[in-house]
Scaffold this motif. Structure first.
Motif, PDB file in Angstrom:
ATOM      1  N   GLN A 226      -3.205 -53.461 -76.148  1.00 23.64           N
ATOM      2  CA  GLN A 226      -2.169 -53.960 -75.238  1.00 23.64           C
ATOM      3  C   GLN A 226      -1.521 -52.790 -74.523  1.00 23.64           C
ATOM      4  N   LYS A 227      -0.780 -53.096 -73.454  1.00 16.46           N
ATOM      5  CA  LYS A 227      -0.095 -52.048 -72.683  1.00 16.46           C
ATOM      6  C   LYS A 227       1.131 -51.606 -73.464  1.00 16.46           C
ATOM      7  N   ILE A 228       1.226 -50.300 -73.722  1.00 15.87           N
ATOM      8  CA  ILE A 228       2.356 -49.744 -74.463  1.00 15.87           C
ATOM      9  C   ILE A 228       3.359 -49.187 -73.464  1.00 15.87           C
ATOM     10  N   ASP A 229       4.631 -49.487 -73.697  1.00 15.29           N
ATOM     11  CA  ASP A 229       5.709 -49.031 -72.828  1.00 15.29           C
ATOM     12  C   ASP A 229       5.805 -47.507 -72.836  1.00 15.29           C
ATOM     13  N   ASP A 230       6.055 -46.922 -71.666  1.00 18.07           N
ATOM     14  CA  ASP A 230       6.180 -45.460 -71.565  1.00 18.07           C
ATOM     15  C   ASP A 230       7.334 -44.932 -72.405  1.00 18.07           C
TER      16      ASP A 230
ATOM     17  N   GLU B 227       9.513 -41.388 -76.830  1.00 15.41           N
ATOM     18  CA  GLU B 227      10.061 -41.236 -78.178  1.00 15.41           C
ATOM     19  C   GLU B 227       9.128 -40.383 -79.042  1.00 15.41           C
ATOM     20  N   LEU B 228       7.831 -40.576 -78.873  1.00 18.03           N
ATOM     21  CA  LEU B 228       6.855 -39.780 -79.631  1.00 18.03           C
ATOM     22  C   LEU B 228       6.961 -38.302 -79.253  1.00 18.03           C
ATOM     23  N   GLU B 229       7.120 -38.024 -77.959  1.00 20.29           N
ATOM     24  CA  GLU B 229       7.249 -36.635 -77.529  1.00 20.29           C
ATOM     25  C   GLU B 229       8.501 -35.997 -78.093  1.00 20.29           C
ATOM     26  N   ALA B 230       9.550 -36.783 -78.294  1.00 26.26           N
ATOM     27  CA  ALA B 230      10.795 -36.272 -78.881  1.00 26.26           C
ATOM     28  C   ALA B 230      10.566 -35.829 -80.325  1.00 26.26           C
TER      29      ALA B 230
ATOM     30  N   LEU C 279      -7.994 -36.356 -91.991  1.00 28.07           N
ATOM     31  CA  LEU C 279      -7.278 -37.053 -93.064  1.00 28.07           C
ATOM     32  C   LEU C 279      -6.083 -36.233 -93.525  1.00 28.07           C
ATOM     33  N   PHE C 280      -4.951 -36.908 -93.718  1.00 30.90           N
ATOM     34  CA  PHE C 280      -3.734 -36.272 -94.212  1.00 30.90           C
ATOM     35  C   PHE C 280      -3.076 -37.194 -95.230  1.00 30.90           C
ATOM     36  N   ASP C 281      -2.147 -36.649 -96.016  1.00 33.26           N
ATOM     37  CA  ASP C 281      -1.336 -37.506 -96.869  1.00 33.26           C
ATOM     38  C   ASP C 281      -0.516 -38.416 -95.967  1.00 33.26           C
ATOM     39  N   LYS C 282      -0.328 -39.637 -96.396  1.00 29.93           N
ATOM     40  CA  LYS C 282       0.392 -40.634 -95.593  1.00 29.93           C
ATOM     41  C   LYS C 282       1.779 -40.131 -95.176  1.00 29.93           C
ATOM     42  N   ASN C 283       2.439 -39.387 -96.058  1.00 32.62           N
ATOM     43  CA  ASN C 283       3.802 -38.905 -95.788  1.00 32.62           C
ATOM     44  C   ASN C 283       3.851 -37.851 -94.693  1.00 32.62           C
ATOM     45  N   ASP C 284       2.737 -37.175 -94.424  1.00 32.21           N
ATOM     46  CA  ASP C 284       2.706 -36.101 -93.438  1.00 32.21           C
ATOM     47  C   ASP C 284       2.467 -36.602 -92.016  1.00 32.21           C
ATOM     48  N   LEU C 285       2.224 -37.904 -91.866  1.00 35.31           N
ATOM     49  CA  LEU C 285       1.914 -38.464 -90.558  1.00 35.31           C
ATOM     50  C   LEU C 285       3.047 -39.345 -90.046  1.00 35.31           C
ATOM     51  N   LEU C 286       3.048 -39.557 -88.748  1.00 34.13           N
ATOM     52  CA  LEU C 286       4.013 -40.417 -88.089  1.00 34.13           C
ATOM     53  C   LEU C 286       3.355 -41.783 -87.916  1.00 34.13           C
ATOM     54  N   ARG C 287       4.033 -42.852 -88.319  1.00 34.56           N
ATOM     55  CA  ARG C 287       3.443 -44.193 -88.236  1.00 34.56           C
ATOM     56  C   ARG C 287       4.029 -44.960 -87.066  1.00 34.56           C
ATOM     57  N   VAL C 288       3.152 -45.526 -86.264  1.00 35.88           N
ATOM     58  CA  VAL C 288       3.546 -46.431 -85.186  1.00 35.88           C
ATOM     59  C   VAL C 288       2.997 -47.789 -85.578  1.00 35.88           C
ATOM     60  N   VAL C 289       3.842 -48.827 -85.493  1.00 36.99           N
ATOM     61  CA  VAL C 289       3.432 -50.139 -85.983  1.00 36.99           C
ATOM     62  C   VAL C 289       3.624 -51.207 -84.906  1.00 36.99           C
ATOM     63  N   ASN C 290       2.685 -52.151 -84.846  1.00 32.74           N
ATOM     64  CA  ASN C 290       2.801 -53.310 -83.963  1.00 32.74           C
ATOM     65  C   ASN C 290       3.306 -54.464 -84.827  1.00 32.74           C
ATOM     66  N   ASN C 291       4.582 -54.797 -84.651  1.00 31.58           N
ATOM     67  CA  ASN C 291       5.266 -55.762 -85.485  1.00 31.58           C
ATOM     68  C   ASN C 291       5.584 -57.000 -84.651  1.00 31.58           C
TER      69      ASN C 291
ATOM     70  N   GLU D 126       8.102 -59.057 -84.823  1.00 36.99           N
ATOM     71  CA  GLU D 126       9.524 -59.131 -84.460  1.00 36.99           C
ATOM     72  C   GLU D 126       9.908 -58.124 -83.394  1.00 36.99           C
ATOM     73  N   PHE D 127       9.525 -56.857 -83.594  1.00 33.62           N
ATOM     74  CA  PHE D 127      10.023 -55.760 -82.757  1.00 33.62           C
ATOM     75  C   PHE D 127       9.020 -55.277 -81.710  1.00 33.62           C
ATOM     76  N   GLY D 128       7.782 -55.694 -81.776  1.00 37.25           N
ATOM     77  CA  GLY D 128       6.752 -55.164 -80.888  1.00 37.25           C
ATOM     78  C   GLY D 128       6.236 -53.842 -81.438  1.00 37.25           C
ATOM     79  N   VAL D 129       5.865 -52.933 -80.564  1.00 32.18           N
ATOM     80  CA  VAL D 129       5.327 -51.632 -80.992  1.00 32.18           C
ATOM     81  C   VAL D 129       6.480 -50.646 -81.123  1.00 32.18           C
ATOM     82  N   VAL D 130       6.697 -50.160 -82.361  1.00 32.71           N
ATOM     83  CA  VAL D 130       7.810 -49.240 -82.636  1.00 32.71           C
ATOM     84  C   VAL D 130       7.351 -48.124 -83.571  1.00 32.71           C
TER      85      VAL D 130
END
Length: 88
Positions: free
Chosen positions: A72-76, A81-84, A18-30, A32-36
């Motif tokens: 679902q299958k996530i694009d490489d 981008e996550l590794e960046a 568990l971490f504070d929400k601000n300390d984590l990176l959020r990936v969202v399935n939207n 409109e945009f798909g997984v970003v």
């Protein structure tokens, strides 16, 4: 007496800590945009949180955790981008 605002806690999908929400990176399935990557933390859709440390970010790619979380299958490209983010 003024109440201090409580910071929401979220769990990393890789290590499960568990971490504070601000300390984590959020990936969202939207719809409109798909997984970003959601830098604002306010996009609509199903979200998954990942620690910003290099170990968790590389494990997420190695184990295809996002594929399982979003069912679902996530694009490489997204994993790249996550590794960046490790460098920042």
């Amino acid at each position: 007496m003024k109440k201090t605002k409580k910071i929401p806690q979220r769990k990393c999908i890789n290590c499960g800590n568990l971490f504070d929400k601000n300390d984590l990176l959020r990936v969202v399935n939207n719809k409109e945009f798909g997984v970003v990557i959601d830098e604002s933390g306010k996009l609509n859709g199903r979200g998954a949180y990942i620690c910003k440390n290099s170990e968790c970010l590389s494990d997420v790619k190695k184990n295809n955790k996002l594929n399982r979380v979003f069912k679902q299958k996530i694009d490489d490209k997204l994993y790249e981008e996550l590794e960046a983010y490790e460098v920042k």
